[in-house]
Structures are given as structure tokens and as C-alpha cells.
Design an enzyme around this catalytic site. Structure first.
Site: not given
Length: 218
Positions: A175, A131, A92, A164, A17
């Protein structure tokens, strides 16, 4: 000029997104709206909503859906949103979607389209665990799908890229579990409302963007 310009981008973490939002925002005068940014702005400006939210946060409590929805509505009512907006990360839940529907229609900014970014679960895991983030400008890259031009160096500001600690496999799986439980029911909700359009976000960026433009002009 897009046919549909008041948008919600829906999809699991890692679905792309943010990546396609960046491309779209370069081509179209849309406003990207993050509830986190709105919350911080309301608190900084000392608005009544901001004061209410801060009091709750100071007590370690979640900000109620109604307050968040009111903040979003206030942001959507601003002049720069007249040309269109992208809501990413809100709603959400179905309860939040109902509040958004009522408030956005009340101010004359109803949703035109909800785009579902759809990708296989194994690809989402790969994206989330590969990532890289820039220490300086916080730009995101991916070791598999969006490599920086020079390894370890941000293309935008030359800062150092790092991974991270919350980009672990366990965190990624959690998640996605939260998304499945809380947010995925929005797919049926918006399908029944006639607003849902899905794109295959496993495609390369250029093809994914073409698919996005197609549904926004359909």
C-alpha cells in the site's frame, strides 16, 4: 469558524487522516467526502454517471478519472458542501488533481488548503499492522496507539474487534509503495499551487489536532 474549509487531506496509509478527520468533523460542520460512497450513491440513484460507472465495473474495468471527477464535482455542488468539505482519498494522481481543480473552480467551490499528514515510514508500518476493526460498526482501533478501553471490545458498540487479513506487513508495504508511485507526486503539485501545508501526524492525537487547526486557520 475555520479560515480554510474546502480541504483535501493527503498522506500515506496509516498517517492518521481518518483519525483527525473524525475529531474535526465533531467540531466543524464540514462534509467528509469519500469517492467510494459517491460512486455507490450514484449507482443506487441510477444517475447517468452512475449508469456509466456501473457498466464499466460490470465489465471489470476501472472507472475513468473524468467520470469520478464529475461525480465528485456533482457532490461538491450540493448545498451541504457550502460550509466546507474534506476530500480524503481523492485525488490520488496529478491527473485527477487537474480535473478536480477545473471542476471545483467551475462550480465555485475551489480548494482552500491541502493538508499533508507526514509521519515516518516505520511508524506507518506499525500503525497499519496493528490495526483492529470492529465486526459490527467497522470502527478502527490500534493495538499500539489507539487501544480500546477493554481489550477485544469496541468502545462504540461493544462489538468484537479483530485483525483483518489485509493488515499484514506485506500488504502494508505494498500500500505504501502504491502511494509513493501514484499519490506522492501530488505533494510537489500542490506545493507549486501554493495550497500545501504539512503537519507532523506522528504526534499524539491532541497535539496532532492542534497542529491541524493551526494550519487551517493560518
Amino acid at each position: 469558524m475555520l479560515k480554510h474549509k474546502n480541504l483535501v487531506f493527503l498522506g500515506p496509509p496509516g498517517a492518521g487522516k481518518g483519525t483527525l478527520s473524525e475529531v474535526l468533523l465533531k467540531d466543524e460542520k464540514l462534509v467528509h467526502i469519500s469517492t467510494g460512497d459517491i460512486l455507490r450513491a450514484e449507482i443506487a440513484q441510477g444517475t447517468e454517471l452512475g449508469k456509466s460507472a456501473k457498466a464499466l465495473m460490470d465489465q471489470g474495468k476501472l472507472v475513468p478519472d473524468q467520470i469520478v471527477a464529475d461525480m465528485v464535482a456533482a457532490r461538491l455542488a450540493q448545498p451541504d458542501c457550502e460550509a466546507g468539505f474534506i476530500l480524503d482519498g481523492f485525488p490520488r494522481t496529478v491527473a485527477q488533481a487537474e480535473l478536480l481543480k477545473a471542476s471545483s473552480e467551475k462550480i465555485g467551490r475551489p480548494l482552500h488548503k491541502v493538508v499533508l499528514f507526514d509521519a515516518p515510514r516505520d511508524l506507518l508500518i506499525q500503525r497499519l499492522t496493528a490495526r483492529l476493526t470492529c465486526r459490527k460498526c467497522k470502527a478502527s482501533f490500534n493495538k499500539l496507539f489507539a487501544k480500546p478501553a477493554k481489550e477485544g471490545i469496541c468502545d462504540h458498540c461493544g462489538g468484537e474487534l479483530f485483525q483483518r487479513s489485509d493488515d499484514s506487513l506485506e500488504t502494508a508495504q505494498n500500500r505504501l509503495k502504491v502511494y509513493d508511485e501514484q499519490t506522492a507526486p501530488l505533494i510537489d503539485y500542490y506545493r507549486k499551487n501554493g495550497l500545501l501545508a504539512a503537519i507532523d501526524s506522528s504526534l499524539p492525537k491532541a497535539e496532532g489536532y492542534a497542529a491541524l487547526l493551526a494550519v487551517l486557520n493560518a
